[in-house]
Design a protein around this motif. Structure first.
Motif, PDB file in Angstrom:
ATOM      1  N   SER A  86     -10.820  15.804   9.026  1.00 31.70           N
ATOM      2  CA  SER A  86      -9.435  15.441   8.691  1.00 31.70           C
ATOM      3  C   SER A  86      -9.400  14.297   7.689  1.00 31.70           C
ATOM      4  CB  SER A  86      -8.667  15.053   9.959  1.00 31.70           C
ATOM      5  OG  SER A  86      -8.484  16.174  10.784  1.00 31.70           O
ATOM      6  N   PHE A  87     -10.296  13.331   7.856  1.00 27.18           N
ATOM      7  CA  PHE A  87     -10.390  12.220   6.899  1.00 27.18           C
ATOM      8  C   PHE A  87     -10.766  12.743   5.511  1.00 27.18           C
ATOM      9  CE2 PHE A  87     -13.473   9.322   4.818  1.00 27.18           C
ATOM     10  CZ  PHE A  87     -12.551   8.411   4.305  1.00 27.18           C
ATOM     11  N   ILE A  88     -11.763  13.616   5.446  1.00 23.19           N
ATOM     12  CA  ILE A  88     -12.175  14.189   4.153  1.00 23.19           C
ATOM     13  C   ILE A  88     -10.999  14.936   3.527  1.00 23.19           C
ATOM     14  CG2 ILE A  88     -13.657  15.936   3.062  1.00 23.19           C
ATOM     15  CD1 ILE A  88     -15.806  15.136   5.197  1.00 23.19           C
ATOM     16  N   GLY A  89     -10.279  15.709   4.341  1.00 22.30           N
ATOM     17  CA  GLY A  89      -9.104  16.431   3.837  1.00 22.30           C
ATOM     18  C   GLY A  89      -8.043  15.494   3.305  1.00 22.30           C
ATOM     19  N   GLN A  90      -7.820  14.375   3.996  1.00 21.92           N
ATOM     20  CA  GLN A  90      -6.816  13.407   3.564  1.00 21.92           C
ATOM     21  C   GLN A  90      -7.217  12.778   2.219  1.00 21.92           C
ATOM     22  OE1 GLN A  90      -4.027  13.027   5.719  1.00 21.92           O
ATOM     23  NE2 GLN A  90      -3.262  12.315   3.779  1.00 21.92           N
ATOM     24  N   VAL A  91      -8.507  12.486   2.048  1.00 21.97           N
ATOM     25  CA  VAL A  91      -8.997  11.914   0.779  1.00 21.97           C
ATOM     26  C   VAL A  91      -8.789  12.921  -0.355  1.00 21.97           C
ATOM     27  CG1 VAL A  91     -11.080  11.183  -0.464  1.00 21.97           C
ATOM     28  CG2 VAL A  91     -10.657  10.346   1.859  1.00 21.97           C
ATOM     29  N   ILE A  92      -9.134  14.186  -0.109  1.00 22.94           N
ATOM     30  CA  ILE A  92      -8.966  15.230  -1.139  1.00 22.94           C
ATOM     31  C   ILE A  92      -7.492  15.388  -1.501  1.00 22.94           C
ATOM     32  CG2 ILE A  92      -9.212  17.702  -1.618  1.00 22.94           C
ATOM     33  CD1 ILE A  92     -11.799  17.601   0.099  1.00 22.94           C
ATOM     34  N   GLU A  93      -6.633  15.430  -0.489  1.00 23.17           N
ATOM     35  CA  GLU A  93      -5.194  15.558  -0.754  1.00 23.17           C
ATOM     36  C   GLU A  93      -4.687  14.398  -1.606  1.00 23.17           C
ATOM     37  OE1 GLU A  93      -2.616  16.424   2.645  1.00 23.17           O
ATOM     38  OE2 GLU A  93      -4.392  17.253   3.649  1.00 23.17           O
ATOM     39  N   GLU A  94      -5.119  13.186  -1.284  1.00 24.85           N
ATOM     40  CA  GLU A  94      -4.674  12.003  -2.022  1.00 24.85           C
ATOM     41  C   GLU A  94      -5.162  12.042  -3.461  1.00 24.85           C
ATOM     42  OE1 GLU A  94      -2.788   8.423  -2.846  1.00 24.85           O
ATOM     43  OE2 GLU A  94      -2.490   9.883  -1.253  1.00 24.85           O
ATOM     44  N   GLU A  95      -6.383  12.512  -3.677  1.00 25.27           N
ATOM     45  CA  GLU A  95      -6.932  12.607  -5.031  1.00 25.27           C
ATOM     46  C   GLU A  95      -6.185  13.652  -5.858  1.00 25.27           C
ATOM     47  OE1 GLU A  95     -11.080  13.413  -4.522  1.00 25.27           O
ATOM     48  OE2 GLU A  95     -11.587  11.296  -4.236  1.00 25.27           O
ATOM     49  N   GLU A  96      -5.723  14.723  -5.211  1.00 24.52           N
ATOM     50  CA  GLU A  96      -5.029  15.792  -5.926  1.00 24.52           C
ATOM     51  C   GLU A  96      -3.599  15.439  -6.260  1.00 24.52           C
ATOM     52  OE1 GLU A  96      -5.574  19.411  -3.755  1.00 24.52           O
ATOM     53  OE2 GLU A  96      -7.665  19.608  -4.406  1.00 24.52           O
ATOM     54  N   GLU A  97      -3.030  14.433  -5.558  1.00 20.39           N
ATOM     55  CA  GLU A  97      -1.621  14.075  -5.801  1.00 20.39           C
ATOM     56  C   GLU A  97      -1.470  13.109  -6.932  1.00 20.39           C
ATOM     57  OE1 GLU A  97       0.160  12.822  -2.130  1.00 20.39           O
ATOM     58  OE2 GLU A  97      -0.074  14.799  -1.247  1.00 20.39           O
ATOM     59  N   MET A 131       0.844  -1.175   0.000  1.00 25.79           N
ATOM     60  CA  MET A 131       0.000   0.000   0.000  1.00 25.79           C
ATOM     61  C   MET A 131       0.892   1.243   0.000  1.00 25.79           C
ATOM     62  SD  MET A 131      -3.047   1.003   2.717  1.00 25.79           S
ATOM     63  CE  MET A 131      -3.921  -0.515   2.427  1.00 25.79           C
ATOM     64  N   GLU A 132       0.576   2.188  -0.854  1.00 27.97           N
ATOM     65  CA  GLU A 132       1.360   3.420  -0.933  1.00 27.97           C
ATOM     66  C   GLU A 132       1.135   4.273   0.314  1.00 27.97           C
ATOM     67  OE1 GLU A 132       0.743   5.630  -4.501  1.00 27.97           O
ATOM     68  OE2 GLU A 132       0.723   3.827  -5.742  1.00 27.97           O
ATOM     69  N   ASN A 133       2.086   5.176   0.564  1.00 31.16           N
ATOM     70  CA  ASN A 133       2.020   6.015   1.760  1.00 31.16           C
ATOM     71  C   ASN A 133       0.745   6.841   1.831  1.00 31.16           C
ATOM     72  OD1 ASN A 133       4.421   5.024   2.668  1.00 31.16           O
ATOM     73  ND2 ASN A 133       5.620   6.839   2.174  1.00 31.16           N
ATOM     74  N   GLY A 134       0.347   7.443   0.719  1.00 30.79           N
ATOM     75  CA  GLY A 134      -0.869   8.258   0.705  1.00 30.79           C
ATOM     76  C   GLY A 134      -2.105   7.433   1.017  1.00 30.79           C
ATOM     77  N   GLN A 135      -2.163   6.236   0.468  1.00 27.86           N
ATOM     78  CA  GLN A 135      -3.296   5.356   0.747  1.00 27.86           C
ATOM     79  C   GLN A 135      -3.304   4.927   2.218  1.00 27.86           C
ATOM     80  OE1 GLN A 135      -2.413   2.366  -2.174  1.00 27.86           O
ATOM     81  NE2 GLN A 135      -3.930   3.177  -3.620  1.00 27.86           N
ATOM     82  N   LEU A 136      -2.117   4.686   2.752  1.00 28.29           N
ATOM     83  CA  LEU A 136      -1.994   4.315   4.158  1.00 28.29           C
ATOM     84  C   LEU A 136      -2.512   5.435   5.053  1.00 28.29           C
ATOM     85  CD1 LEU A 136      -0.963   1.917   5.818  1.00 28.29           C
ATOM     86  CD2 LEU A 136       1.270   3.011   5.881  1.00 28.29           C
ATOM     87  N   GLU A 137      -2.211   6.673   4.684  1.00 25.68           N
ATOM     88  CA  GLU A 137      -2.712   7.821   5.448  1.00 25.68           C
ATOM     89  C   GLU A 137      -4.234   7.914   5.379  1.00 25.68           C
ATOM     90  OE1 GLU A 137      -0.414  11.659   5.566  1.00 25.68           O
ATOM     91  OE2 GLU A 137       0.523  10.713   3.807  1.00 25.68           O
ATOM     92  N   VAL A 138      -4.813   7.651   4.204  1.00 20.01           N
ATOM     93  CA  VAL A 138      -6.271   7.692   4.056  1.00 20.01           C
ATOM     94  C   VAL A 138      -6.928   6.597   4.890  1.00 20.01           C
ATOM     95  CG1 VAL A 138      -8.178   7.366   2.421  1.00 20.01           C
ATOM     96  CG2 VAL A 138      -6.251   8.816   1.793  1.00 20.01           C
ATOM     97  N   VAL A 139      -6.389   5.381   4.823  1.00 23.26           N
ATOM     98  CA  VAL A 139      -6.938   4.275   5.614  1.00 23.26           C
ATOM     99  C   VAL A 139      -6.816   4.597   7.109  1.00 23.26           C
ATOM    100  CG1 VAL A 139      -6.594   1.849   6.257  1.00 23.26           C
ATOM    101  CG2 VAL A 139      -6.588   2.515   3.854  1.00 23.26           C
ATOM    102  N   GLY A 140      -5.655   5.115   7.511  1.00 27.01           N
ATOM    103  CA  GLY A 140      -5.462   5.484   8.906  1.00 27.01           C
ATOM    104  C   GLY A 140      -6.439   6.557   9.353  1.00 27.01           C
TER     105      GLY A 140
END
Length: 193
Positions: A182-193, A1-10
Motif C-alpha cells: 500500500s505504501f509503494i502504491g501511495q508513492v506511485i500514485e503521488e508521483e503520477e499526480e 505539507m500537501e495532502n498527497g505527501q501527507l498520505e505518503v508519510v502516513g
C-alpha cells in the motif's frame, strides 16, 4: 505539507508500524516477553498514527478516508487494551475487536480503490489492502482460537498446540506485507499526480 505527501508519510509510518508489530508477534527466541510487548505497543501506535495521517491527507469525505479512520480506531483499541488491561481474556477480546476494526477499515478503503484501478499505484494499493484485510482477519481468528483453546484446556486438560499463535504470526506478516505494498502504491500514485 500537501495532502498527497501527507498520505505518503502516513502510509510509510503505518508500514513501519505493521512490521514492528509483526516482529513483536513472532516468537523469536532472542526477544523477551517485555520486548515483544513493547514492539506490539509501538507498532500499533505507529499504525494508528499512520492511518490517521492518511485519513487527514484524504481531505474530502470518501470511503478511503473513513476506512483509514476506522483502521486508526482499531489500532487505538489494541493500544488501549495493551496499556489499560492486564494480560488475559479482556485484553485479548480488545485485540480481537481492534483487528476486526482494522479489517473493516481496510475493506471500506478497498471499496474506493476498486472504483479507479487506472494506474499501477492503485493496483498495488488494492492488493495491499486485500492482504491487510486477510492479515487482520487471521490475527483476530488466531486470538479467538487461543481464547477458545484456553477454555477447552481448562475443561479437558488438553494442550492447544499454539495454533492460534501460528495464525497470529502469519496474519501479522501478511498485514505487514500488504502495508508495504500500500505504501509503494501511495508513492506511485503521488508521483503520477
Amino acid at each position: 505539507m500537501e495532502n498527497g505527501q501527507l498520505e505518503v508519510v502516513g502510509a510509510a509510518i503505518a508500514a513501519i508500524g505493521t512490521i514492528t508489530a509483526a516482529v513483536g508477534s513472532t516468537p523469536f527466541w532472542w526477544l523477551s516477553e517485555q520486548a515483544k510487548y513493547n514492539l506490539n505497543l509501538w507498532g500499533n501506535l505507529l499504525q494508528g498514527t499512520g492511518n490517521a495521517l492518511e485519513a487527514d491527507g484524504q481531505g474530502e469525505i470518501s470511503l478511503e478516508k473513513i476506512g483509514n479512520e476506522i483502521q486508526a480506531v482499531g489500532n487505538s483499541t489494541i493500544v488501549a487494551g495493551l496499556l489499560l488491561l492486564e494480560e488475559g481474556d479482556a485484553q485479548t477480546r480488545l485485540t480481537i475487536s481492534g483487528n476486526l476494526m482494522q479489517a473493516l477499515g481496510g475493506a471500506a478503503a478497498l471499496g474506493d480503490e476498486l472504483k479507479d484501478d487506472s494506474n499501477i499505484g492503485e493496483v498495488y494499493s488494492i492488493v495491499g489492502n486485500i492482504m491487510q484485510i486477510i492479515g487482520n482477519s487471521m490475527q483476530a481468528l488466531g486470538d479467538g482460537y487461543d481464547l477458545r483453546a484456553e477454555e477447552l484446556e481448562e475443561a479437558t486438560g488438553t494442550d492447544n498446540n499454539n495454533k492460534g499463535e501460528v495464525l497470529n504470526v502469519f496474519g501479522s506478516w501478511i498485514q505487514a506485507g500488504g502495508s508495504v505494498l500500500s505504501f509503494i502504491g501511495q508513492v506511485i500514485e503521488e508521483e503520477e499526480e
